[in-house]
Design a protein around this motif. Structure first.
Motif, mmCIF file in Angstrom:
data_model
loop_
_atom_site.group_PDB
_atom_site.id
_atom_site.type_symbol
_atom_site.label_atom_id
_atom_site.label_comp_id
_atom_site.label_asym_id
_atom_site.label_seq_id
_atom_site.Cartn_x
_atom_site.Cartn_y
_atom_site.Cartn_z
ATOM 1 N N HIS A 6 0.939 -1.115 -0.002
ATOM 2 C CA HIS A 6 0.081 -0.077 -0.099
ATOM 3 C C HIS A 6 0.746 1.428 -0.092
ATOM 4 O O HIS A 6 1.246 1.698 0.844
ATOM 5 N N SER A 10 -1.431 6.134 -2.454
ATOM 6 C CA SER A 10 -2.659 5.276 -2.783
ATOM 7 C C SER A 10 -3.782 5.352 -1.733
ATOM 8 O O SER A 10 -4.959 4.957 -2.090
ATOM 9 N N ARG A 11 -3.439 6.093 -0.695
ATOM 10 C CA ARG A 11 -4.405 6.135 0.274
ATOM 11 C C ARG A 11 -5.497 7.162 -0.044
ATOM 12 O O ARG A 11 -5.377 8.168 -0.675
ATOM 13 N N THR A 24 -5.752 4.757 5.179
ATOM 14 C CA THR A 24 -5.043 3.422 4.633
ATOM 15 C C THR A 24 -6.177 2.694 4.055
ATOM 16 O O THR A 24 -6.259 1.951 3.124
ATOM 17 N N ARG A 35 -9.715 -2.055 -0.191
ATOM 18 C CA ARG A 35 -9.026 -1.680 1.013
ATOM 19 C C ARG A 35 -10.176 -1.401 2.202
ATOM 20 O O ARG A 35 -10.089 -0.318 2.788
ATOM 21 N N ASP A 208 4.603 4.544 3.363
ATOM 22 C CA ASP A 208 4.320 3.365 2.557
ATOM 23 C C ASP A 208 3.986 2.219 3.856
ATOM 24 O O ASP A 208 4.435 2.254 4.782
#
Length: 236
Positions: A6, A10-11, A24, A35, A208
């Protein structure tokens, strides 16, 4: 060994002005079917709250809630009668159980606060609500693992109603630690707070994360000075 990456960018992200929050996992207005959670780990929010602002009193039930301040001072109040502040190198846990209401505000009118808000599904529902707050020594995680949360009240750190273990480590460049999983049917979710880290053949940058299952141990190596949160949780 199975892994899922992740990346920080990309959050989910919400900007409310006074609150800037990276999600997250799916939370509030951010919904991503892929997610939703990592095992028992349901929420991992990376929050920035401006001075003089915060979350008014609101209810929770049947969730283990963990707050980890990174910068500044967080002021807490709840329906159990707890009032106080938490700062970096302190850990706050709250078992919501049958139901509790709490508030989280920036303890400063001027300076911002950054903190992680983490929710875990409990292994026992409708428990009596509980609050705890501990201080931790940063020297105890210098190039080694520092346990801060476990299922056992007699272990190092504080405890929650879940078969989960949280550790912190601050690694100097080139140093490594090996994490051995403690539970059965658990996985480990590694969140890089700062620096650069090599895990399972992957290079992680600031914020990350990597989720790892089907293994009994994981090696972490700092490519640059690294601050790391390691969360071992049940996968069922």
């Amino acid at each position: 060994m199975r892994t899922i990456i992740h990346k920080a960018d990309s959050r989910g992200y919400a900007d409310h002005g006074w609150l800037k929050s990276y999600h997250t996992f799916s939370f509030a207005g951010y919904h991503n079917p892929s997610r939703m959670h990592f095992g028992a780990l349901r929420v991992l929010n990376d929050d920035f709250v401006a001075g003089g602002n915060g979350f008014g009193r609101h209810p929770h039930d049947n969730m283990e809630i963990i707050s980890i301040p990174l910068e500044g001072t967080l002021a807490h109040g709840d329906s159990m009668g707890n009032e106080g502040t938490i700062q970096p190198n302190e850990i706050q846990v709250m078992s919501a159980g049958t139901g509790v209401a709490h508030s989280e505000f920036n303890g400063s009118e001027v300076d911002h606060v950054r903190f992680l808000q983490i929710w875990l599904f409990p292994n026992k529902e409708n428990v009596t609500p509980r609050y705890d707050q501990i201080k931790i020594d940063p020297a105890d995680r210098k190039n080694k693992l520092q346990q801060v949360i476990s299922p056992n009240p007699n272990d190092e750190g504080t405890w929650i109603h879940q078969d989960a273990w949280f550790h912190l480590t601050d690694l100097d460049t080139g140093n490594s630690v090996e994490y051995t999983l403690k539970g059965e049917g658990t996985g480990v979710y590694i969140f890089l707070l700062e620096g650069q880290l090599e895990v399972a053949g992957e290079i992680l940058e600031r914020r990350d994360a990597i989720g790892i299952t089907d293994t009994t141990e994981v090696a972490l190596t700092a490519k640059e000075n690294a601050s790391v949160l390691i969360m071992e949780v049940p996968m069922v």
